[in-house]
Design a protein around this motif. Structure first.
Motif, short mmCIF file in Angstrom:
data_model
loop_
_atom_site.label_atom_id
_atom_site.label_comp_id
_atom_site.label_asym_id
_atom_site.label_seq_id
_atom_site.Cartn_x
_atom_site.Cartn_y
_atom_site.Cartn_z
N ALA A 126 0.91 -1.46 -0.12
CA ALA A 126 -0.10 0.16 -0.02
C ALA A 126 0.71 1.28 0.02
O ALA A 126 0.29 2.17 -0.58
CB ALA A 126 -0.88 0.01 1.15
N TYR A 129 2.59 1.57 -3.70
CA TYR A 129 1.61 1.88 -4.89
C TYR A 129 0.77 3.32 -4.70
O TYR A 129 0.43 3.94 -5.56
CB TYR A 129 0.60 0.80 -5.27
N HIS A 130 0.49 3.37 -3.39
CA HIS A 130 -0.65 4.53 -2.91
C HIS A 130 -0.40 5.33 -1.83
O HIS A 130 -0.97 6.21 -1.44
CB HIS A 130 -2.12 3.88 -3.02
N VAL A 275 2.27 -9.71 -6.89
CA VAL A 275 1.37 -10.15 -6.21
C VAL A 275 1.27 -11.86 -6.00
O VAL A 275 1.01 -12.35 -5.23
CB VAL A 275 -0.08 -9.76 -6.51
N THR B 154 -10.96 -5.97 -0.80
CA THR B 154 -11.26 -4.64 0.10
C THR B 154 -10.63 -4.80 1.56
O THR B 154 -10.47 -4.15 2.21
CB THR B 154 -12.96 -4.47 0.44
N VAL B 275 -3.92 -6.33 -7.38
CA VAL B 275 -3.01 -5.67 -6.06
C VAL B 275 -3.06 -4.39 -6.01
O VAL B 275 -3.21 -4.07 -4.71
CB VAL B 275 -1.51 -6.34 -6.43
N LYS B 276 -3.23 -3.62 -6.97
CA LYS B 276 -3.22 -2.01 -6.70
C LYS B 276 -4.36 -1.75 -5.91
O LYS B 276 -4.50 -0.61 -5.20
CB LYS B 276 -2.98 -1.40 -8.01
N GLN B 278 -6.54 -3.06 -3.95
CA GLN B 278 -6.24 -3.62 -2.35
C GLN B 278 -5.18 -2.62 -1.81
O GLN B 278 -5.73 -2.02 -0.89
CB GLN B 278 -5.48 -5.00 -2.33
N ALA B 279 -4.33 -2.32 -2.58
CA ALA B 279 -3.29 -1.37 -1.94
C ALA B 279 -3.96 -0.08 -1.49
O ALA B 279 -3.58 0.73 -0.75
CB ALA B 279 -1.95 -1.14 -2.80
N GLU B 280 -4.89 0.46 -2.68
CA GLU B 280 -5.41 2.02 -2.48
C GLU B 280 -6.40 1.75 -1.39
O GLU B 280 -6.14 2.78 -0.43
CB GLU B 280 -6.40 2.04 -3.83
#
Lengths: 362, 362
Positions: A126, A129-130, A275, B154, B275-276, B278-280
């Motif tokens: 997390a 990436y964000h 992943v 989520t 994957v991204k 979820q990361a967000e």
């Protein structure tokens, strides 16, 4: 991997599928590019090593065979710990590595990999990436002429194999333990005498009594090296690697030369490998743990006073690094806010579920 | 999204990057393909909705603009819960959805999404990619003419907003709670009167007193709907959604017609979006939780007797479904072994770390 077997492997994806379609396409005007990727890992660490092969295979499929990245295991073209230099100076275009191997250059590399009492793998992903992590680490990597991308994560590692049981922090004094890097520095403040020993030499050292304890990765990789036979006390958690992210390194000048479709192919294939490699460990470790327990490994949680002392030592080490390393501090301040917020949230729904559910009989 | 803004967005990736390279390539012989993707989600659920846009953008970049998937929000071309039928009958080529929406067709859909006291997001991802889950669910989806791929998660959801505090399972009796699907069935066995109410109607129903409690997703999405103003007791964990996986659906006949490079593009872009996304959530939820607490939300863990009763009710429901649904049972037996092994492992290193670290002041 030989070129022949590489092509054979690729054919199970791209070519076989194309045969079933009416229009077999060709990326006619794309340039043909051959790159070399130096892995820091031996093929025996198959889960980690394979992430680079999987990434390369996907890039090849995405570009109809035109962007061909050949993967070399540690030592084949570059030594395991020489891959950052090799990418920086253009000896190879890419690497797959663990950024904490380059802690000797600058501890700031650790944010791209693992920090004692740092982020779990979901938190690390997390953050990258964000949460600002990719931007922050890429700014740091720029001076090394490297573009970094997440390339897998082992999850929280185990805390290692000990000949004797550890009942309190007192029992750590003078114990010779194979534990490299930042984790070794933390353990050193608790009285451990840390040793840096390559993977293949750990078992003989434990057997001969040259060392009394050793940490490696987690059940899947640990089982293969046989530590349970000579040091059966298997401790958790590996607090110095709350998660260990692997990374792809790309030479920045070579990156800039790529057509946009090839950049997109590398980014998508790297994220997919990231992943799926974690998923593979998460699927393999449960069976390996059960197998190790059946073979006589004795599972223990580090005593609370060890965890508390290690946490304090880790915070001290981070504060000392902040005081002398402005590049480290710049990332640390942002990272630590993220860590704090993330800890607050993950102890709610995730922990609330896990602490109850994982102890049920299902 | 309008075509103009879509192209503008794409240009920040592919086109802009291509401008900096000497040879701007073209995928000359690839077919130009236009697909439509029906999302089950409104644009207001922006983190989930965006995963489909991100996937489509990446596929377009990977194919130099030739494979163009246009994303439609829920209701734009197909109603939210009509997307499985729409993919099956070819009205649209793709969908992005939560498979438990189709529990009315067959509860077996839930393995592709969420099961009460099921897998956490890391465990679900491991099961799908490396634990046999993708093969098992794809075999089931075949009768619906659908190829499924993970498309986000989520994480463990929150347990919902309650007007009154819940001190034991007795306090659940007769409470009208907005909780659909499998989770509603579990809660019903604990005395709750479950209600199925669309997202936009939850707040007014809570305000008017038509319902006394409601679950939605997690802090980031919950904050926007303002539940804290009328039902401030915020419970965790949402044990009926230990993680909630989203999925991409692809019409199987359209999939077979794709050239191999386009299949690879869809697979890689879907995994990246998985994957991204979820990361967000993992980056957004911590800040939203802090904000909710500052606004007066009161955080509670469900009492132990509620969790224990809910766990028993969930196990009973699964056993009953196994007794009458052979498709469910076929996947369940394999899934449950994976769940058991996974729980045993994750309570070691991951839990051992998280339970200590998340409670430290960092």
């Amino acid at each position: 991997m030989e070129r022949r077997s590489f092509l054979k492997q690729a054919s199970t994806g791209a070519a076989a599928a194309a045969a079933t379609t009416l229009a077999a396409p060709a990326i006619a005007n794309e340039p043909s590019i051959k790159w070399r990727l130096a892995s820091s890992f031996p093929k025996s660490l198959d889960t980690i090593y394979q992430a680079a092969e999987d990434m390369a295979k996907r890039v090849k499929e995405l570009t109809d065979g035109k962007f061909d990245i050949r993967v070399f295991a540690a030592g084949e073209v570059v030594p395991a710990f020489g891959v950052a230099d090799a990418v920086q100076n253009g000896t190879v275009e890419m690497a797959h590595t663990a950024s904490y191997y380059f802690v000797g250059k600058n501890k700031t590399f650790c944010f791209d990999c693992a920090i004692p009492f740092g982020l779990t793998s979901r938190q690390q992903t997390a953050w990258m990436y964000h949460g600002g992590g990719l931007a922050a680490t890429r700014e740091f990597f720029r001076e090394f002429n490297i573009i970094n991308m997440p390339g897998g994560n082992t999850g929280t590692q185990m805390g290692g194999w000990w000949r004797k049981e550890i009942k309190s922090v007192e029992d750590l004094k003078g114990v010779k333990m194979r534990i490299p890097g930042f984790g070794g520095e933390v353990m050193s403040r608790l009285g451990v005498v840390p040793q840096a020993i390559p993977g293949g030499d750990i078992y003989p050292s434990l057997e001969k009594g040259t060392i009394d304890a050793a940490e490696w990765v987690g059940p899947y990789d640990d089982e293969k090296l046989g530590f349970f036979k000579v040091a059966p006390n298997y401790y958790y958690p590996g607090f110095w690697e709350s998660s260990t992210q692997l990374s792809f390194y790309i030479n920045a000048k070579e990156w800039e030369k790529l057509p946009a479709t090839y950049k997109a192919a590398l980014e998508a294939a790297a994220a997919e490998a990231h992943v799926k490699m974690q998923a593979e460990y998460d699927a393999k470790n449960p069976r390996a743990l059960a197998s190790l327990l059946a073979k006589g490994a004795k599972l223990h949680r580090y005593p609370n006073d060890v965890l508390a002392a290690a946490f304090k030592a880790s915070q001290d080490l981070l504060a000392e690094e902040n005081a002398k390393n402005p590049q480290f501090k710049k990332i640390f301040d942002q990272w630590n806010r993220f860590r704090n917020d993330s800890y607050q949230w993950f102890r709610v729904a995730e922990q609330g579920f896990a602490a109850f559910a994982f102890n049920q009989k299902v």
